[in-house]
Each structure stands twice: as C-alpha cells, then as structure tokens.
Write a protein that holds these residues in place. Structure first.
Motif, PDB file in Angstrom:
ATOM      1  N   ILE A   1       0.850  -1.187   0.000  1.00  0.00           N
ATOM      2  CA  ILE A   1       0.000   0.000   0.000  1.00  0.00           C
ATOM      3  C   ILE A   1       0.886   1.237   0.000  1.00  0.00           C
ATOM      4  O   ILE A   1       1.878   1.304   0.740  1.00  0.00           O
ATOM      5  CB  ILE A   1      -0.934   0.008   1.233  1.00  0.00           C
ATOM      6  CG1 ILE A   1      -1.811  -1.238   1.221  1.00  0.00           C
ATOM      7  CG2 ILE A   1      -1.800   1.263   1.258  1.00  0.00           C
ATOM      8  CD1 ILE A   1      -2.634  -1.415   2.480  1.00  0.00           C
ATOM      9  N   VAL A   2       0.546   2.214  -0.836  1.00  0.00           N
ATOM     10  CA  VAL A   2       1.307   3.452  -0.940  1.00  0.00           C
ATOM     11  C   VAL A   2       0.424   4.637  -0.563  1.00  0.00           C
ATOM     12  O   VAL A   2      -0.800   4.542  -0.533  1.00  0.00           O
ATOM     13  CB  VAL A   2       1.875   3.642  -2.363  1.00  0.00           C
ATOM     14  CG1 VAL A   2       2.885   2.558  -2.684  1.00  0.00           C
ATOM     15  CG2 VAL A   2       0.755   3.653  -3.399  1.00  0.00           C
ATOM     16  N   ASN A   3       1.069   5.763  -0.294  1.00  0.00           N
ATOM     17  CA  ASN A   3       0.362   6.945   0.184  1.00  0.00           C
ATOM     18  C   ASN A   3      -0.091   7.863  -0.955  1.00  0.00           C
ATOM     19  O   ASN A   3      -0.032   9.092  -0.846  1.00  0.00           O
ATOM     20  CB  ASN A   3       1.261   7.725   1.147  1.00  0.00           C
ATOM     21  CG  ASN A   3       2.549   8.200   0.485  1.00  0.00           C
ATOM     22  OD1 ASN A   3       2.937   7.691  -0.571  1.00  0.00           O
ATOM     23  ND2 ASN A   3       3.207   9.156   1.093  1.00  0.00           N
ATOM     24  N   ARG A   4      -0.537   7.270  -2.046  1.00  0.00           N
ATOM     25  CA  ARG A   4      -1.074   8.037  -3.172  1.00  0.00           C
ATOM     26  C   ARG A   4      -2.393   7.408  -3.596  1.00  0.00           C
ATOM     27  O   ARG A   4      -2.532   6.184  -3.577  1.00  0.00           O
ATOM     28  CB  ARG A   4      -0.116   8.056  -4.357  1.00  0.00           C
ATOM     29  CG  ARG A   4       1.232   8.716  -4.062  1.00  0.00           C
ATOM     30  CD  ARG A   4       1.120  10.211  -3.974  1.00  0.00           C
ATOM     31  NE  ARG A   4       2.425  10.852  -3.870  1.00  0.00           N
ATOM     32  CZ  ARG A   4       2.619  12.156  -3.887  1.00  0.00           C
ATOM     33  NH1 ARG A   4       1.579  12.976  -4.003  1.00  0.00           N
ATOM     34  NH2 ARG A   4       3.832  12.659  -3.775  1.00  0.00           N
ATOM     35  N   GLY A   5      -3.364   8.264  -3.985  1.00  0.00           N
ATOM     36  CA  GLY A   5      -4.673   7.758  -4.371  1.00  0.00           C
ATOM     37  C   GLY A   5      -5.218   8.449  -5.590  1.00  0.00           C
ATOM     38  O   GLY A   5      -4.487   9.121  -6.331  1.00  0.00           O
ATOM     39  N   ASN A   6      -6.537   8.301  -5.804  1.00  0.00           N
ATOM     40  CA  ASN A   6      -7.121   8.880  -7.012  1.00  0.00           C
ATOM     41  C   ASN A   6      -7.140  10.408  -6.970  1.00  0.00           C
ATOM     42  O   ASN A   6      -7.296  11.053  -8.001  1.00  0.00           O
ATOM     43  CB  ASN A   6      -8.532   8.328  -7.253  1.00  0.00           C
ATOM     44  CG  ASN A   6      -9.430   8.510  -6.040  1.00  0.00           C
ATOM     45  OD1 ASN A   6      -9.180   9.343  -5.170  1.00  0.00           O
ATOM     46  ND2 ASN A   6     -10.474   7.711  -5.969  1.00  0.00           N
TER      47      ASN A   6
ATOM     48  N   ILE B   1      -4.026  -2.283  -8.100  1.00  0.00           N
ATOM     49  CA  ILE B   1      -5.226  -3.125  -8.146  1.00  0.00           C
ATOM     50  C   ILE B   1      -6.379  -2.542  -7.329  1.00  0.00           C
ATOM     51  O   ILE B   1      -7.508  -3.031  -7.432  1.00  0.00           O
ATOM     52  CB  ILE B   1      -4.925  -4.548  -7.635  1.00  0.00           C
ATOM     53  CG1 ILE B   1      -4.410  -4.508  -6.197  1.00  0.00           C
ATOM     54  CG2 ILE B   1      -3.953  -5.244  -8.547  1.00  0.00           C
ATOM     55  CD1 ILE B   1      -4.296  -5.870  -5.556  1.00  0.00           C
ATOM     56  N   ALA B   2      -6.121  -1.521  -6.519  1.00  0.00           N
ATOM     57  CA  ALA B   2      -7.184  -0.894  -5.727  1.00  0.00           C
ATOM     58  C   ALA B   2      -6.786   0.542  -5.441  1.00  0.00           C
ATOM     59  O   ALA B   2      -5.605   0.828  -5.188  1.00  0.00           O
ATOM     60  CB  ALA B   2      -7.424  -1.655  -4.424  1.00  0.00           C
ATOM     61  N   VAL B   3      -7.770   1.436  -5.488  1.00  0.00           N
ATOM     62  CA  VAL B   3      -7.498   2.859  -5.315  1.00  0.00           C
ATOM     63  C   VAL B   3      -8.527   3.462  -4.364  1.00  0.00           C
ATOM     64  O   VAL B   3      -9.729   3.202  -4.493  1.00  0.00           O
ATOM     65  CB  VAL B   3      -7.536   3.613  -6.664  1.00  0.00           C
ATOM     66  CG1 VAL B   3      -7.176   5.083  -6.467  1.00  0.00           C
ATOM     67  CG2 VAL B   3      -6.591   2.972  -7.668  1.00  0.00           C
ATOM     68  N   SER B   4      -8.043   4.249  -3.413  1.00  0.00           N
ATOM     69  CA  SER B   4      -8.901   5.056  -2.548  1.00  0.00           C
ATOM     70  C   SER B   4      -8.504   6.516  -2.758  1.00  0.00           C
ATOM     71  O   SER B   4      -7.548   6.800  -3.485  1.00  0.00           O
ATOM     72  CB  SER B   4      -8.718   4.637  -1.088  1.00  0.00           C
ATOM     73  OG  SER B   4      -7.458   5.050  -0.600  1.00  0.00           O
ATOM     74  N   PRO B   5      -9.199   7.454  -2.124  1.00  0.00           N
ATOM     75  CA  PRO B   5      -8.837   8.862  -2.352  1.00  0.00           C
ATOM     76  C   PRO B   5      -7.393   9.206  -2.009  1.00  0.00           C
ATOM     77  O   PRO B   5      -6.781  10.025  -2.698  1.00  0.00           O
ATOM     78  CB  PRO B   5      -9.820   9.622  -1.452  1.00  0.00           C
ATOM     79  CG  PRO B   5     -11.006   8.730  -1.367  1.00  0.00           C
ATOM     80  CD  PRO B   5     -10.453   7.335  -1.367  1.00  0.00           C
ATOM     81  N   ILE B   6      -6.828   8.577  -0.959  1.00  0.00           N
ATOM     82  CA  ILE B   6      -5.485   8.983  -0.536  1.00  0.00           C
ATOM     83  C   ILE B   6      -4.474   7.834  -0.530  1.00  0.00           C
ATOM     84  O   ILE B   6      -3.292   8.070  -0.300  1.00  0.00           O
ATOM     85  CB  ILE B   6      -5.529   9.626   0.867  1.00  0.00           C
ATOM     86  CG1 ILE B   6      -6.123   8.656   1.883  1.00  0.00           C
ATOM     87  CG2 ILE B   6      -6.302  10.934   0.842  1.00  0.00           C
ATOM     88  CD1 ILE B   6      -6.087   9.167   3.312  1.00  0.00           C
ATOM     89  N   THR B   7      -4.899   6.610  -0.775  1.00  0.00           N
ATOM     90  CA  THR B   7      -3.972   5.480  -0.817  1.00  0.00           C
ATOM     91  C   THR B   7      -4.290   4.587  -2.005  1.00  0.00           C
ATOM     92  O   THR B   7      -5.380   4.641  -2.567  1.00  0.00           O
ATOM     93  CB  THR B   7      -4.047   4.628   0.477  1.00  0.00           C
ATOM     94  OG1 THR B   7      -5.365   4.103   0.618  1.00  0.00           O
ATOM     95  CG2 THR B   7      -3.659   5.450   1.692  1.00  0.00           C
ATOM     96  N   SER B   8      -3.322   3.746  -2.342  1.00  0.00           N
ATOM     97  CA  SER B   8      -3.502   2.767  -3.422  1.00  0.00           C
ATOM     98  C   SER B   8      -2.816   1.469  -3.026  1.00  0.00           C
ATOM     99  O   SER B   8      -1.853   1.462  -2.255  1.00  0.00           O
ATOM    100  CB  SER B   8      -2.910   3.282  -4.734  1.00  0.00           C
ATOM    101  OG  SER B   8      -3.541   4.474  -5.140  1.00  0.00           O
ATOM    102  N   GLN B   9      -3.322   0.381  -3.570  1.00  0.00           N
ATOM    103  CA  GLN B   9      -2.736  -0.931  -3.339  1.00  0.00           C
ATOM    104  C   GLN B   9      -2.266  -1.489  -4.670  1.00  0.00           C
ATOM    105  O   GLN B   9      -2.978  -1.421  -5.668  1.00  0.00           O
ATOM    106  CB  GLN B   9      -3.763  -1.866  -2.695  1.00  0.00           C
ATOM    107  CG  GLN B   9      -3.206  -3.232  -2.318  1.00  0.00           C
ATOM    108  CD  GLN B   9      -4.249  -4.122  -1.657  1.00  0.00           C
ATOM    109  OE1 GLN B   9      -5.437  -3.824  -1.692  1.00  0.00           O
ATOM    110  NE2 GLN B   9      -3.814  -5.214  -1.062  1.00  0.00           N
ATOM    111  N   PHE B  10      -1.042  -2.011  -4.666  1.00  0.00           N
ATOM    112  CA  PHE B  10      -0.528  -2.615  -5.900  1.00  0.00           C
ATOM    113  C   PHE B  10      -0.038  -4.025  -5.620  1.00  0.00           C
ATOM    114  O   PHE B  10       0.525  -4.308  -4.564  1.00  0.00           O
ATOM    115  CB  PHE B  10       0.576  -1.748  -6.531  1.00  0.00           C
ATOM    116  CG  PHE B  10       1.875  -1.733  -5.771  1.00  0.00           C
ATOM    117  CD1 PHE B  10       2.900  -2.612  -6.067  1.00  0.00           C
ATOM    118  CD2 PHE B  10       2.090  -0.794  -4.764  1.00  0.00           C
ATOM    119  CE1 PHE B  10       4.103  -2.581  -5.379  1.00  0.00           C
ATOM    120  CE2 PHE B  10       3.283  -0.755  -4.071  1.00  0.00           C
ATOM    121  CZ  PHE B  10       4.296  -1.650  -4.385  1.00  0.00           C
ATOM    122  N   VAL B  11      -0.305  -4.904  -6.580  1.00  0.00           N
ATOM    123  CA  VAL B  11       0.128  -6.290  -6.468  1.00  0.00           C
ATOM    124  C   VAL B  11       1.516  -6.405  -7.079  1.00  0.00           C
ATOM    125  O   VAL B  11       1.826  -5.772  -8.098  1.00  0.00           O
ATOM    126  CB  VAL B  11      -0.869  -7.234  -7.165  1.00  0.00           C
ATOM    127  CG1 VAL B  11      -0.912  -6.985  -8.657  1.00  0.00           C
ATOM    128  CG2 VAL B  11      -0.521  -8.689  -6.877  1.00  0.00           C
TER     129      VAL B  11
END
Length: 320
Positions: free
Chosen positions: A141-146, A167-177
C-alpha cells in the motif's frame, strides 16, 4: 565520713597539684627547647619512639579503611560514569543509524527523480506505508490515491525495474500487487524489443525475486544473463520496462517451448519508495470497427433485408 574527708583533702591538694603539673610542663618545654650543636633532643627522640608503637598500627588501620571507602566511592563514580557513557554511545548509535537511513532514503529518492527525468511517461513518486502478504495477494500500500491521479492497472516501478500494478485505489492510498505474485503476468520479450523474437509471458512464482517465463519458442536461442523487457501487448504495462535477467533456461525443442527463470531487477523485498507511471494504454478499436466493409449496426442489417424483400422480382414477371 571518711569519704567526705578524702574529698575535702583532694580539693585542698588540687591547687598544689595543678601548680606542680604546670611547673613540670614548663620544665619539660624548657628542656626540649634547649639545643646543643652536636646532640639531638633526647626527650623528643624517645617520645617519638614510644609514640611509634601506637601511631603505626593506627595509621595502618586508618589508611586501609580510607582506601576501602575511597575504592567504593570510586567504584560508584566509575559505574555512574559508565552508565552516562553507555547512554551517550546509544544516542550516537541512534544518530548514526538515522543518518544512514536518511542517506539511503536520499539516494533512493535521487534515483527515482532520475527515473522521472529519463522516462517519457509522467511519474508520481510514492512511499510504501503498508504490506499485505496474504494468501490471495502479495501486495503493498502506498500513500497516493485517485486524488493524485492514480487509476487501476497503472504500472508501479522502481529505478531498477518493474515492481507491479495498481489493483485498488482510494482517495489517498492505493494498493498494488507485486509482479512476483502468482496471479500477476506480463507480456515480455528476451532481448531488445523489435530485434528479438523471443516473445512470451512472465508470471510470478510467489517468490521474493523469481519469475518464470513461458511460451517462448524452443527454437529461439536464449542465454543466461539476457535481459527481459515488457512488450506492451498485455494492455497494462508500456513497452520497454525492465523486468529482470535470465538465471536459468530449461531448453525446449521445435515443438516444446522453453521454460525460463528470471530474477527481478527491482528489489521487491526491500522496497520503501516506488514510482507510479501515470500510464493508461489507449483504447483499442472494437473488432467490428477495425475491419473494413463490415456492417456497423444490426439495425442497418435488418433494414437491408427489408429493402431486399420489397423489391419486385423482375425476372419472374418477364417470364410470365
């Protein structure tokens, strides 16, 4: 009565005794003060000799006791100084470790900035804030989102090479596989794109830094140490991203493809900062729109059938 008489006698004799003692003291002082050129003071010498028997043991015992208590005090002082020095050493070690951490982080950020300058795609740097090594996905999970422009399937890279995709995005975070996950895959080529014919698919093996490549024709020569790049044919990763290097080749044949093992270029297990490529492949035209001389709409096909049925059969009328 006898006791009272003796006390009275003592009190009567006290002044005389005091005078006698004072006179004797005066005589001794006068005798001790008298000095001859070739003789020592006899009284002082014998007095000192007699006093030595008392002073020597007392001095020895006093010195030993003083040394004992002095050593205890010094031991406590040394222990206190030792504790202070230990605290200072620990503080210096923490400062040194922080300095090394800051230096390493600066080096990583410099390399990512260099990657940003070198790549033709827009790059957004991000910091890893969490990891999710579950049985379903090996992801981070990283500290960047949409809000920063991150979207699904955007590539995640480091300055060494490909790391994975979002693979998943929130307003302030993102998850990458990670690319090493066994559900991850990428179209790849061994060697330079446009030069080599060793095309295949790279998949993860749930290993920290190992990948496997399949579907490469067995007739194509592959050497250990060759570099593997993305081709862009999967519609997710842009072409030319470095994936890793060939570590082992299980040679195939004309009918059996190679099985190629690859070591990832990106240091997957020690990543702390990554770069997200703001890359989305342009939509490909639909199949029916890409072919020439095709009917574009079902309604057009129906209208064409109606018009054909409405036309008179001129050949039949002529025969009549």
């Amino acid at each position: 009565m006898a006791i009272e008489r003796s006390q009275k006698e003592v009190w009567r004799l006290a002044p005389y005794l005091m005078v006698v003692l004072l006179l004797g003291n005066f005589i001794l002082m006068a005798f001790d003060a008298k000095e001859e050129n070739s003789k020592q003071r006899v009284l002082r010498v014998w007095t000192q000799a007699a006093a030595e028997f008392v002073q020597s043991p007392v001095t020895t015992v006093t010195s030993a006791a003083n040394g004992y208590f002095q050593s205890i005090y010094q031991l406590r002082t040394a222990q206190t100084d030792n504790d202070v020095l230990k605290e200072k050493i620990q503080a210096l070690e923490i400062e040194l470790q922080d300095s090394k951490t800051m230096t390493a982080e600066n080096e990583r950020l410099k390399s990512l900035i260099q990657l940003k300058d070198e790549t033709k795609y827009k790059v957004l740097m991000a910091k890893i804030v969490g990891r999710d090594p579950s049985t379903w996905f090996d992801s981070s999970i990283v500290n960047r989102g949409n809000l920063d422009g991150i979207k699904l399937n955007m590539p995640v890279v480091t300055n060494e090479g490909l790391a994975g995709r979002v693979i998943a995005v929130s307003p302030i975070t993102s998850q990458f596989v990670l690319i090493t996950d066994d559900k991850s895959a990428a179209a790849a080529i061994v060697g330079q794109l446009g030069v080599s014919n060793a095309l295949g698919v790279v998949r993860g093996m749930n290993d920290k830094d190992q990948l496997v490549m399949n579907y490469v024709p067995g007739s194509t020569p592959i050497e250990v140490g060759e570099t593997v790049y993305t081709t862009g044919l999967d519609g997710i990763y842009p072409p030319g991203l470095k994936i890793g290097e060939v570590t082992e080749v299980r040679t195939g044949s004309a009918t059996v493809p190679h099985v190629i093992y690859i070591k990832t270029s990106a240091k997957i297990s020690s990543m702390q900062e990554v770069a997200i490529l703001l890359y989305q492949q342009t939509e490909r035209p639909k199949y029916e729109q890409a072919l020439p001389n095709t009917i574009k709409d079902v309604n057009m096909l129906a209208n064409s059938n109606v018009n054909t049925a409405a036309k008179p059969n001129t050949n039949a009328n002529t025969n009549r």
